[in-house]
Design a protein around this motif. Sequence first.
Motif, PDB file in Angstrom:
ATOM      1  N   ALA A  33      39.909  43.487  41.379  1.00 50.18           N
ATOM      2  CA  ALA A  33      41.302  43.927  41.764  1.00 50.18           C
ATOM      3  C   ALA A  33      41.264  45.408  41.768  1.00 50.18           C
ATOM      4  N   ARG A 161      32.283  53.252  27.759  1.00 49.40           N
ATOM      5  CA  ARG A 161      33.687  53.291  27.629  1.00 49.40           C
ATOM      6  C   ARG A 161      34.181  54.505  26.865  1.00 49.40           C
ATOM      7  N   TRP A 221      30.152  49.870  36.017  1.00 55.11           N
ATOM      8  CA  TRP A 221      30.919  48.948  34.938  1.00 55.11           C
ATOM      9  C   TRP A 221      30.510  47.587  35.457  1.00 55.11           C
TER      10      TRP A 221
ATOM     11  N   CYS B  21      41.928  44.675  35.617  1.00 49.33           N
ATOM     12  CA  CYS B  21      41.612  45.744  34.859  1.00 49.33           C
ATOM     13  C   CYS B  21      41.813  47.256  35.553  1.00 49.33           C
ATOM     14  N   CYS B  24      38.088  49.139  35.383  1.00 46.97           N
ATOM     15  CA  CYS B  24      36.792  48.735  35.860  1.00 46.97           C
ATOM     16  C   CYS B  24      37.061  47.885  37.358  1.00 46.97           C
ATOM     17  N   GLY B  25      38.328  47.187  37.326  1.00 44.15           N
ATOM     18  CA  GLY B  25      38.755  46.415  38.417  1.00 44.15           C
ATOM     19  C   GLY B  25      38.138  44.835  38.436  1.00 44.15           C
ATOM     20  N   ARG B  26      37.736  44.499  37.109  1.00 48.04           N
ATOM     21  CA  ARG B  26      37.368  43.206  36.671  1.00 48.04           C
ATOM     22  C   ARG B  26      38.660  42.090  36.495  1.00 48.04           C
ATOM     23  N   VAL B  27      38.629  41.095  37.213  1.00 45.97           N
ATOM     24  CA  VAL B  27      39.734  40.253  37.402  1.00 45.97           C
ATOM     25  C   VAL B  27      39.535  39.380  36.107  1.00 45.97           C
ATOM     26  N   PRO B  36      36.669  41.651  29.787  1.00 49.24           N
ATOM     27  CA  PRO B  36      35.567  41.364  29.209  1.00 49.24           C
ATOM     28  C   PRO B  36      34.388  41.849  29.992  1.00 49.24           C
ATOM     29  N   ARG B  37      34.585  42.875  30.958  1.00 51.67           N
ATOM     30  CA  ARG B  37      33.852  43.845  31.581  1.00 51.67           C
ATOM     31  C   ARG B  37      33.849  45.058  30.754  1.00 51.67           C
ATOM     32  N   CYS B  38      34.721  45.712  30.544  1.00 43.05           N
ATOM     33  CA  CYS B  38      34.812  47.214  29.894  1.00 43.05           C
ATOM     34  C   CYS B  38      35.273  47.115  28.774  1.00 43.05           C
ATOM     35  N   GLY B  39      36.126  46.109  28.266  1.00 39.65           N
ATOM     36  CA  GLY B  39      36.728  46.002  26.760  1.00 39.65           C
ATOM     37  C   GLY B  39      38.013  46.855  26.898  1.00 39.65           C
TER      38      GLY B  39
END
Lengths: 230, 214
Positions: A33, A161, A221, B21, B24-27, B36-39
């Motif tokens: 996304a 982070r 990431w 997110c 980080c762009g994680r779906v 789940p990727r960057c917290g």
Amino acid sequence: MTADPHPPLEASRGNPAPPALSSRAGTAEERMACDVCDALQHVHDVRPGERLKCLRCGNVLLIHEGHAADTVMAGALAMVILLVSSVFLPFLQISASGLRSSASILDTALAFSTGVTAPLTLAVFMLIVVLPVARATLLLYTLLPLRLALPAFPLAKRAFRLASELRPWCMAEVFIIGVAVALVKIGAMATVSFGPAFWELTLILVIVIAESGNSGDKTLWRMLEKRIPS
Amino acid sequence: MAHAGETHPVLTAHGAGLIGCARCGRVAGHEAHICPRCGSVLADLRRDSVQKVIAWLFAGLICYIPANLYPMLETTFLGTTLKSTILGGVIDLIHHEAYFVAVVVFVASILIPSAKFALIGYLAWSIRYRVRLSEHRRTQLYEFVEFIGRWSMVDVFVVAILTALVNLGFVAGFNPGTAAFFFALSVAFTMVSALCLDPKLLWDPMRNDRDTHD
Ligand SMILES: [Zn+2]
Ligand SMILES: [Zn+2]
């Protein structure tokens, strides 16, 4: 969309059993996304020199992993060396009516040490030296072992982070602009000369400007998730 | 040039019942609270984002008042001390015909902070009242606000540098004024305000509503 003819670069190098992309990313075709506009789109590993952009808003989504890591580490290493070595060195020296004086970064922070502005002493020192050095150290801690194909250090993701949360509060490059303004302000009343720290701070400004065009955070990431089992 | 594989009409992660997110762009699935990727805390939990933005902006505005009323810099020259506020300093520079420095100080200490208050205020207002107007333009504004935020700290650094550097006893010297403290606080609060603003709300203001009924 065509399949990427090149195998994923650096991402899986040296990792004895690289997890398949699909194992953590949900489906075989990984989706991402956009962090700006939320548009959902398919992504894949990016070749050197390529950039994967959001179709809706043009925001850069991914760049080449090795390139992203190398740029960040080079900038971080330079930042630590330049900042730590310039703390005690003068950046400007002045002379007027036979009197001389000079200022280092430490002197500048201590300028606020009396009266109402006392809390600013610590704040200024944090913003100019401590936080930028801490951020650079955290970035090296996270990325260096991965780049050397070693297992990641403990809490690497948390360190990364924290580094990105510290970014807006690192103001070493804002400080050099302050030096330039101060220089112009007193140029008329005294003779000003540059100290060694002036050139080091100028280099930091150049590094930060070069880094601001490199939007590799999401790429890194994604790499961390692939390389570090949670 | 590589490109991602989605064509018109645009499907957002939110529209697909997922959460993207913001860092980080994680779906992730809509039930996820932490990426789940960057917290990071995921965007859908940030629906009170606009209230936070306004609260921090207000704190910054409050601090900006004493920052302008108290002296920013005390200048000692040949035994006489002159206290100048931010605006007073700019006017002094104009009187001394140092127009270039006057412009630099004016931009860093007055124009940038005012523009920041106005822009963050406008962006927060545009989310709340659903201005469906050029998301691109508003995202550019947001990036601009994020970019300029830290640069208004320049004037605080200038005051510190002058104090540390010009220490020629009776002949000339500078001292920081109370305003430096409030100005630094004001900059910090506005920066926090800009950081609380979730840029995705600029693209899909309606998600605010839908989330409350989830
Ligand atoms: Zn986008
Ligand atoms: Zn994330």
